[in-house]
Design a protein around this motif. Structure first.
Motif, PDB file in Angstrom:
ATOM      1  N   GLU A 143       0.884  -1.270  -0.115  1.00 12.05           N
ATOM      2  CA  GLU A 143       0.087   0.137   0.098  1.00 12.05           C
ATOM      3  C   GLU A 143       0.819   1.069  -0.001  1.00 12.05           C
ATOM      4  O   GLU A 143       1.719   1.570   0.708  1.00 12.05           O
ATOM      5  CB  GLU A 143      -0.876   0.014   1.381  1.00 12.05           C
ATOM      6  N   VAL A 144       0.376   2.143  -0.937  1.00 10.17           N
ATOM      7  CA  VAL A 144       1.300   3.549  -0.925  1.00 10.17           C
ATOM      8  C   VAL A 144       1.209   4.345   0.280  1.00 10.17           C
ATOM      9  O   VAL A 144       2.073   5.005   0.807  1.00 10.17           O
ATOM     10  CB  VAL A 144       0.703   4.197  -2.105  1.00 10.17           C
ATOM     11  N   GLU A 145      -0.058   4.186   1.188  1.00 10.50           N
ATOM     12  CA  GLU A 145       0.035   4.766   2.423  1.00 10.50           C
ATOM     13  C   GLU A 145       0.706   4.237   3.513  1.00 10.50           C
ATOM     14  O   GLU A 145       0.844   5.061   4.487  1.00 10.50           O
ATOM     15  CB  GLU A 145      -1.439   4.283   2.935  1.00 10.50           C
ATOM     16  N   ALA A 146       1.566   3.248   3.154  1.00  7.71           N
ATOM     17  CA  ALA A 146       2.542   2.531   4.150  1.00  7.71           C
ATOM     18  C   ALA A 146       3.916   3.660   4.188  1.00  7.71           C
ATOM     19  O   ALA A 146       4.498   3.504   5.040  1.00  7.71           O
ATOM     20  CB  ALA A 146       3.233   1.222   3.754  1.00  7.71           C
ATOM     21  N   LEU A 147       3.874   4.487   3.267  1.00  7.23           N
ATOM     22  CA  LEU A 147       5.006   5.635   3.126  1.00  7.23           C
ATOM     23  C   LEU A 147       4.717   6.578   3.982  1.00  7.23           C
ATOM     24  O   LEU A 147       3.503   6.638   4.418  1.00  7.23           O
ATOM     25  CB  LEU A 147       5.068   5.913   1.785  1.00  7.23           C
ATOM     26  N   GLU A 148       5.905   7.011   4.518  1.00  5.98           N
ATOM     27  CA  GLU A 148       5.658   8.152   5.422  1.00  5.98           C
ATOM     28  C   GLU A 148       4.940   9.533   4.691  1.00  5.98           C
ATOM     29  O   GLU A 148       5.318   9.726   3.540  1.00  5.98           O
ATOM     30  CB  GLU A 148       7.095   8.800   5.937  1.00  5.98           C
TER      31      GLU A 148
END
Length: 123
Positions: free
Chosen positions: A43-48
């Protein structure tokens, strides 16, 4: 927005269970050494948040027409000034200001048109 496999590895993002039946999974699994029977995804949301913002801005930056952007910013500033004048000049408007419609009270349509006319900047 999609992540590349290289980004997943670079950022050490955790895998989650993927969608079974995704027709793209078998080819991806073979290419990168995953089990084709057990799809995973990242998931891209896992990036800061700050890093996600940096990646997005870097991706779109080459496509931004600086002249058009400057014109739009100038137009928005003029609209803010016109709205502040309309409200009596006592309200400092910034892009983050939120004013409820109820607090403005009834506004005659002619007055709104006059403010909109003053704020119009030919594009």
């Amino acid at each position: 927005m999609l992540l590349t496999y290289e980004q997943v590895r670079t950022y050490g993002l955790p895998a989650t269970e993927g969608k079974s039946g995704d027709p793209r999974w078998p080819a991806f699994a073979r290419r990168y050494g995953f089990d084709p029977r057990r799809p995973v995804q990242w998931e891209v949301e896992a990036l800061e948040p700050a890093e996600l913002q940096r990646l997005v801005l870097a991706a779109v930056d080459p496509y931004i027409d600086r002249t058009v952007l400057a014109q739009q910013i100038a137009r928005e500033e003029e609209q803010r000034r016109a709205l502040a004048d309309f409200l009596g000049g006592g309200l400092a408007l910034t892009p983050c200001t939120r004013t409820s419609e109820a607090s403005l009270g009834p506004v005659p349509a002619a007055r709104l048109r006059a403010v909109a006319d003053r704020a119009s900047v030919p594009g």
